[in-house]
Design a protein around this motif. Sequence first.
Motif, PDB file in Angstrom:
ATOM      1  N   SER A   1       0.802  -1.215   0.000  1.00  0.00           N
ATOM      2  CA  SER A   1       0.000   0.000   0.000  1.00  0.00           C
ATOM      3  C   SER A   1       0.837   1.268   0.000  1.00  0.00           C
ATOM      4  CB  SER A   1      -0.962   0.010   1.189  1.00  0.00           C
ATOM      5  OG  SER A   1      -0.256   0.047   2.406  1.00  0.00           O
TER       6      SER A   1
ATOM      7  N   LEU B   1      -6.497  -7.413   1.450  1.00  0.00           N
ATOM      8  CA  LEU B   1      -6.641  -6.263   0.577  1.00  0.00           C
ATOM      9  C   LEU B   1      -7.712  -5.298   1.105  1.00  0.00           C
ATOM     10  CD1 LEU B   1      -6.352  -7.902  -2.947  1.00  0.00           C
ATOM     11  CD2 LEU B   1      -4.651  -6.538  -1.732  1.00  0.00           C
TER      12      LEU B   1
ATOM     13  N   LEU C   1     -10.639  -4.836  -5.741  1.00  0.00           N
ATOM     14  CA  LEU C   1      -9.816  -6.042  -5.610  1.00  0.00           C
ATOM     15  C   LEU C   1      -9.272  -6.455  -6.978  1.00  0.00           C
ATOM     16  CD1 LEU C   1     -11.964  -8.192  -3.135  1.00  0.00           C
ATOM     17  CD2 LEU C   1      -9.933  -6.821  -2.603  1.00  0.00           C
TER      18      LEU C   1
ATOM     19  N   ARG D   1      -5.245  -6.316  -8.017  1.00  0.00           N
ATOM     20  CA  ARG D   1      -4.559  -7.531  -8.465  1.00  0.00           C
ATOM     21  C   ARG D   1      -4.027  -7.404  -9.890  1.00  0.00           C
ATOM     22  NH1 ARG D   1      -8.583 -10.630  -4.954  1.00  0.00           N
ATOM     23  NH2 ARG D   1      -7.230 -11.172  -3.203  1.00  0.00           N
TER      24      ARG D   1
ATOM     25  N   ALA E   1      -0.383  -7.690  -4.429  1.00  0.00           N
ATOM     26  CA  ALA E   1      -1.830  -7.837  -4.242  1.00  0.00           C
ATOM     27  C   ALA E   1      -2.324  -9.173  -4.783  1.00  0.00           C
ATOM     28  CB  ALA E   1      -2.563  -6.682  -4.911  1.00  0.00           C
TER      29      ALA E   1
END
Length: 99
Positions: free
Chosen positions: A14, A92, A74, A78, A84
């Motif tokens: 992050s 996540l 999400l 990814r 991720a």
Amino acid sequence: MSRLILAGVLLAFSVPALAGSFAGSSAGASSAGSSASSDSSSGDDKIVVQAREDAASFVASNGRIRGAQLEAALRHLRETDEAARRASDMQLAQAILAR
């Protein structure tokens, strides 16, 4: 101990996104260079920011409530972040809330 590991994993993927997405906006920078660099990723960051409420519901329900905005975030995370891809949906969602 597992919370510490989880925090480290969440922080690892992050921080780069945070640095890029908030560099021009939260610090109050208004130079052309700052705004040009943040504009290119602002749409991507918007997807994740808009998923915060869904992420909160997901975490609070222990994964039983899955909103459309969370699903989009999400998928986006990814697609754009190697770390991720290895993280669980819960990790996540927690990272989205930590932003």
